[in-house]
Design a protein around this motif. Structure first.
Motif, PDB file in Angstrom:
ATOM      1  N   ARG A 199       0.915  -1.236  -0.019  1.00  0.00           N
ATOM      2  CA  ARG A 199       0.071   0.062   0.067  1.00  0.00           C
ATOM      3  C   ARG A 199       1.001   1.255  -0.107  1.00  0.00           C
ATOM      4  O   ARG A 199       0.385   2.285  -0.576  1.00  0.00           O
ATOM      5  CB  ARG A 199      -1.013  -0.065   1.165  1.00  0.00           C
ATOM      6  N   GLU A 236      -2.294   0.416   9.565  1.00  0.00           N
ATOM      7  CA  GLU A 236      -3.109   0.853   8.287  1.00  0.00           C
ATOM      8  C   GLU A 236      -3.247   2.347   8.640  1.00  0.00           C
ATOM      9  O   GLU A 236      -2.909   3.309   7.817  1.00  0.00           O
ATOM     10  CB  GLU A 236      -4.239   0.351   7.897  1.00  0.00           C
ATOM     11  N   TRP A 237      -3.732   2.897   9.844  1.00  0.00           N
ATOM     12  CA  TRP A 237      -3.956   4.156  10.242  1.00  0.00           C
ATOM     13  C   TRP A 237      -2.881   5.090  10.350  1.00  0.00           C
ATOM     14  O   TRP A 237      -2.638   6.078  10.021  1.00  0.00           O
ATOM     15  CB  TRP A 237      -4.955   3.934  11.598  1.00  0.00           C
ATOM     16  N   ASP A 295      -2.018   5.820   6.700  1.00  0.00           N
ATOM     17  CA  ASP A 295      -3.109   6.634   6.212  1.00  0.00           C
ATOM     18  C   ASP A 295      -2.496   7.981   6.613  1.00  0.00           C
ATOM     19  O   ASP A 295      -2.956   9.214   6.033  1.00  0.00           O
ATOM     20  CB  ASP A 295      -4.227   6.372   6.651  1.00  0.00           C
ATOM     21  N   GLU A 336      -1.973  11.105   4.259  1.00  0.00           N
ATOM     22  CA  GLU A 336      -2.755  12.378   4.213  1.00  0.00           C
ATOM     23  C   GLU A 336      -1.999  13.719   4.439  1.00  0.00           C
ATOM     24  O   GLU A 336      -2.083  14.475   3.863  1.00  0.00           O
ATOM     25  CB  GLU A 336      -3.787  12.141   5.037  1.00  0.00           C
TER      26      GLU A 336
END
Length: 341
Positions: free
Chosen positions: A37, A220-221, A224, A228
């Protein structure tokens, strides 16, 4: 995604880079998904080490087939040629690659001698001649070793703790690296988890164009969050400056950075966590530390044998045994007030 020239290596790496130490704590499937990812989102720089258990192996599976599109750095803490050669060979196998972009000596207490035929530097030079490693750098937590590394001219990059709690001495390293055309890789940009305003951390790093922060990513957070921030690319603001100044007032000084070089402890004390417990209780969710397990862990401090090994190994010169005693006092007072909340 913004890329930074990593000093005279001429490697162009994303300013948002992936620190792969934490992926040793998650399953292979989750690690592969996370790294993929990150790559698909534009991150092209991944940093790991031989001593991070299965981190290299997980990276190898995640980056298979796209290896040519990324930059990988790894490390060895070996103290002699034979050991470092074996570490590099294992890294190549585990990461399923035939070259390492940046090989780093992992936090040596003194600089490896470039002229020692049986020393660790001889291994790096041999593997570089054979094409298995492309560039040679060093990581450290000791200011004087970092300064010597820059002055020596033998290393193309320096990896060193750097965050907005940094002092003028660490800022001097950044400037000296720029003058020497050495890449500067920032580890512990969140100061081992004590800094909890990611936007302030990001904006601070943006102030230094030659600095490449490697953010440790496990969830994952977390990925992210950095993606962001990278998309939004916030600069420094008065509000963020206020956050930074408040944290500096609270944390600058004799606090544990959780680097772990104090370990192992003869008494089995979890020093990297225990030695910063006061900050953890007040800067992160405290309920996990109110458990019976953590109460017992903190009271292991009472079993300290006063060998002072932790104190002698601390790269920041902390009086670790006395710091632990103070942390236990504070923990017990906090526990008495909050464990039944």
């Amino acid at each position: 995604m913004e890329k930074v020239r990593l000093g005279r290596t001429e490697l162009m790496v994303t300013k948002t880079a992936f620190g792969a130490l934490p992926i040793q704590r998650i399953s292979k499937a989750d690690a592969v998904k996370l790294v993929r990812r990150a790559y698909e989102a534009g991150i092209n720089y991944f940093d790991t080490a031989n001593m991070y258990t299965d981190s290299e192996e997980k990276l190898g599976e995640a980056l298979e087939g796209i290896r040519q599109n990324v930059v990988i750095s790894t490390k060895s803490g070996g103290g002699d040629k034979k050991t470092v050669l074996s570490h590099i060979e294992k890294s190549l196998r585990d990461m399923r690659t035939d070259y390492i972009d940046l090989f780093q000596f992992h936090n040596p207490a003194k600089l490896p001698d470039i002229n020692d035929p049986d020393g660790p530097f001889a291994a790096a030079l041999e593997m570089q001649r054979k094409g298995y490693i492309r560039h040679i750098g060093i990581t450290n937590h000791r200011l004087y070793v970092a300064q010597e590394a820059i002055a020596s001219g033998n290393f193309e990059t320096l990896q060193f703790p750097f965050c907005y709690l940094t002092t003028e001495k660490e800022l001097g390293l950044v400037r000296d690296c720029e003058k020497a055309d050495m890449g500067f890789i920032a580890m512990k940009g969140l100061s081992g988890g004590l800094l909890n305003n990611a936007e302030a951390c990001y904006a601070f790093m943006k102030e230094y164009p030659n600095v490449v922060p490697i953010w440790g990513i496990q969830h994952e957070w977390e990925l992210d969050q950095w993606l962001e921030l990278t998309r939004r690319d916030p600069g420094m603001t008065p509000a963020l400056k206020a956050v930074i100044e408040a944290d500096r007032k609270e944390l600058v000084g004799s606090f544990c950075r959780s680097c772990g070089y104090c370990l192992p402890c003869a008494a089995g004390i979890d020093i990297p966590q225990a030695a910063r417990m006061s900050a953890l209780l007040r800067r992160s969710p405290y309920r996990p530390y109110m458990s019976d397990e953590w109460h017992a862990k903190m009271h292991k401090i009472e079993e300290c044998v006063h060998c002072d090994a932790c104190k002698s190994r601390c790269p920041y010169g902390l009086d670790t045994p006395n710091l632990l005693v103070e942390m236990l006092k504070d923990y017990d007072a906090f526990y008495a007030e909050h464990h039944n909340d």
